[in-house]
Enzyme design. Structure first.
Site, PDB file in Angstrom:
ATOM      1  N   HIS A  72      -6.017  -8.707  -5.648  1.00  0.00           N
ATOM      2  CA  HIS A  72      -6.394  -8.942  -4.392  1.00  0.00           C
ATOM      3  C   HIS A  72      -8.010  -8.407  -4.225  1.00  0.00           C
ATOM      4  O   HIS A  72      -8.150  -7.443  -4.384  1.00  0.00           O
ATOM      5  CB  HIS A  72      -5.502  -7.795  -3.252  1.00  0.00           C
ATOM      6  CG  HIS A  72      -4.067  -8.379  -3.026  1.00  0.00           C
ATOM      7  ND1 HIS A  72      -3.229  -7.994  -2.078  1.00  0.00           N
ATOM      8  CD2 HIS A  72      -3.423  -9.681  -3.707  1.00  0.00           C
ATOM      9  CE1 HIS A  72      -2.173  -8.656  -2.010  1.00  0.00           C
ATOM     10  NE2 HIS A  72      -2.382  -9.602  -2.980  1.00  0.00           N
ATOM     11  N   TYR A 201      -2.578  -4.343   7.609  1.00  0.00           N
ATOM     12  CA  TYR A 201      -2.348  -2.994   8.543  1.00  0.00           C
ATOM     13  C   TYR A 201      -2.586  -3.114   9.868  1.00  0.00           C
ATOM     14  O   TYR A 201      -3.680  -3.504  10.353  1.00  0.00           O
ATOM     15  CB  TYR A 201      -3.519  -1.849   7.881  1.00  0.00           C
ATOM     16  CG  TYR A 201      -3.272  -1.479   6.463  1.00  0.00           C
ATOM     17  CD1 TYR A 201      -2.456  -0.212   6.193  1.00  0.00           C
ATOM     18  CD2 TYR A 201      -3.740  -2.230   5.557  1.00  0.00           C
ATOM     19  CE1 TYR A 201      -2.451  -0.070   4.930  1.00  0.00           C
ATOM     20  CE2 TYR A 201      -3.716  -1.861   4.031  1.00  0.00           C
ATOM     21  CZ  TYR A 201      -3.029  -0.780   3.661  1.00  0.00           C
ATOM     22  OH  TYR A 201      -2.820  -0.249   2.432  1.00  0.00           O
ATOM     23  N   PRO A 293       1.179   7.179   2.425  1.00  0.00           N
ATOM     24  CA  PRO A 293       0.827   6.134   2.001  1.00  0.00           C
ATOM     25  C   PRO A 293      -0.081   5.332   2.485  1.00  0.00           C
ATOM     26  O   PRO A 293      -0.226   4.128   1.926  1.00  0.00           O
ATOM     27  CB  PRO A 293       2.447   5.584   2.065  1.00  0.00           C
ATOM     28  CG  PRO A 293       2.974   6.159   3.093  1.00  0.00           C
ATOM     29  CD  PRO A 293       2.534   7.505   3.373  1.00  0.00           C
ATOM     30  N   LYS A 297      -2.696   5.787  -2.127  1.00  0.00           N
ATOM     31  CA  LYS A 297      -3.390   6.610  -2.964  1.00  0.00           C
ATOM     32  C   LYS A 297      -2.375   7.608  -4.169  1.00  0.00           C
ATOM     33  O   LYS A 297      -2.901   8.231  -4.909  1.00  0.00           O
ATOM     34  CB  LYS A 297      -4.295   7.572  -2.246  1.00  0.00           C
ATOM     35  CG  LYS A 297      -5.391   6.984  -1.817  1.00  0.00           C
ATOM     36  CD  LYS A 297      -6.497   6.178  -2.694  1.00  0.00           C
ATOM     37  CE  LYS A 297      -7.370   5.232  -2.237  1.00  0.00           C
ATOM     38  NZ  LYS A 297      -7.818   4.157  -3.110  1.00  0.00           N
ATOM     39  N   TYR A 385     -10.902   2.392  -1.050  1.00  0.00           N
ATOM     40  CA  TYR A 385      -9.673   1.822  -1.218  1.00  0.00           C
ATOM     41  C   TYR A 385      -9.619   1.303  -2.745  1.00  0.00           C
ATOM     42  O   TYR A 385      -8.611   1.434  -3.197  1.00  0.00           O
ATOM     43  CB  TYR A 385      -9.727   0.687  -0.180  1.00  0.00           C
ATOM     44  CG  TYR A 385      -8.335   0.024   0.062  1.00  0.00           C
ATOM     45  CD1 TYR A 385      -7.357   0.558   0.969  1.00  0.00           C
ATOM     46  CD2 TYR A 385      -7.638  -1.018  -0.788  1.00  0.00           C
ATOM     47  CE1 TYR A 385      -6.150   0.023   1.227  1.00  0.00           C
ATOM     48  CE2 TYR A 385      -6.549  -1.401  -0.611  1.00  0.00           C
ATOM     49  CZ  TYR A 385      -5.500  -0.949   0.350  1.00  0.00           C
ATOM     50  OH  TYR A 385      -4.393  -1.358   0.440  1.00  0.00           O
TER      51      TYR A 385
END
Length: 390
Positions: A72, A201, A293, A297, A385
């Site tokens: 991704h 998200y 979550p 990580k 990220y």
């Protein structure tokens, strides 16, 4: 029994450490209180940082990951129906993340360990750690109805938050930091293609939602629920209806429903135990820290712990130097706390907190607006990220 490194726990952290050590010629034995089938049945995370992908290749278990993992280049944030894509590859200087389930990572590591003929003792009962503050640590346990004793040079505690390793440390030697969040994630796994080709998200007035996946044909969805909520209160239809309400229309319309393969509620907490070394006992992964979550990580932090611990043990045996072992705790914790900060930040950005008033919600909206308008803010979220450097 005698070995160089006794590894407690056959989750990804313990198996990865064992694989790296074995390939470096360092003898190790893994003890696991559960059965191998139970370990493989656990449904967990699946967003791998570039650093973890590289480490799996170093361990010789990257072939299926390359073949089946989904690379991704970005992910999306949604607020009040507005969708903003974070271009990870462009903002981080070419780095990406890979979607590959923790179950698959564990499967690959178990297969690799079996191929090397290295010992892993499952269903080990009454595992007890002894003398790790001295020069000759040992571990006692029961297997196949017999009490066994494993002598070793070092013990690696990779047995998770509820494991015996951290609980073996005197409480006055630990400094614990913890924050428990007033909500959980209700998650559903379904054999349907994902609603979007990258993770989404969403912050919504009804609560957080996440569209994720485990493969091109298997989706993982989450919605924020009160901490006291029960799975039994949610039918599959009720879950999908609520999920769609919280997503931008285009994403919600693309959600394909089906019978759930697994449905559960995960509480959210931030937890760190310091230090991560006690004599010849070293903690790694969830045995030492837990993150919400939201930032993906947890598994990746376990991998970075293993990176540091493996390097230190190899240095000890190859170079006869304990510099890496002496620096392990401080080195690992420096990265742990940065990941804790990022996970805390994303959790606060995306969830609805019971105590937050209109002011707090406006702050969330302002944060989202800033992220969409500032390249500097985009770089910050992207580099965290994809994973900070080891």
């Amino acid at each position: 029994m005698r070995t160089q490194v006794a590894i407690i726990g056959a989750g990804p952290a313990g198996l990865l450490l064992g694989q790296l050590l074995s390939r470096a010629g360092i003898d190790n034995v893994i003890l696991e209180r559960r059965s191998a089938s139970y370990v493989l049945s656990r449904i967990r995370a699946g967003v791998l940082e570039q650093g973890m992908v590289d480490l799996l290749h170093e361990a010789g278990v990257g072939e299926r990951l390359d073949r089946e993992g989904l690379v991704h280049d970005g992910f999306a944030l949604a607020f009040r129906g507005a969708l903003h894509r974070v271009d990870l590859k462009e903002l981080s200087g070419g780095k990406t993340v890979t979607i590959y389930g923790q179950t698959e990572v564990t499967h690959d590591l178990i297969d690799a360990r079996q191929a090397l003929g290295r010992p892993a003792i499952y269903e080990a009962e009454d595992v007890t750690l002894h003398d790790f503050n001295g020069a000759s640590p040992r571990v006692t346990f029961r297997a196949n109805g017999r009490t066994e004793e494993l002598h070793c040079d070092f013990i690696a505690g990779c047995d998770g938050y509820h494991g015996v390793s951290r609980r073996s440390v005197p409480t006055d030697a630990l400094h614990v930091f913890e924050r428990v969040y007033p909500f959980g994630w209700l998650g559903l796994l379904v054999d349907r293609p994902p609603a979007a080709h990258e993770l989404v998200y969403a912050n919504h007035e009804r609560g957080f939602a996440l569209c994720s996946m485990r493969s091109a044909g298997r989706s993982r969805y989450y919605i924020q629920v009160p901490l006291a909520e029960r799975v039994e209160n949610w039918s599959d239809d009720a879950f999908f209806d609520e999920l769609r309400r919280r997503l931008p229309a285009a994403v919600g319309d693309a959600v394909m429903t089906g019978p759930s393969l697994e449905k559960s509620i995960a509480p959210l907490r931030s937890f760190v135990a310091e230090p991560m070394r006690f004599g010849r006992l070293f903690l790694a992964g969830d045995a030492a820290h837990i993150v919400p979550p939201t930032g993906a990580k947890g598994l990746n932090l376990a991998a970075s712990d293993v990176r540091y611990l493996f390097d230190a043990l190899r240095e000890h045996y190859r170079d006869r130097s304990d510099a890496g072992l002496d620096a392990y705790s401080a080195r690992a914790l420096a990265r742990v706390w940065k990941a804790e900060r990022f996970s805390w930040w994303m959790t606060n950005l995306l969830h609805r907190f019971p105590e937050k008033d209109g002011f707090g919600q406006r702050i969330q909206q302002a944060e989202f607006d800033y992220l969409t308008q500032s390249r500097a803010a985009g770089i910050t979220i992207a580099e965290n990220y994809v994973g900070l450097p080891y």
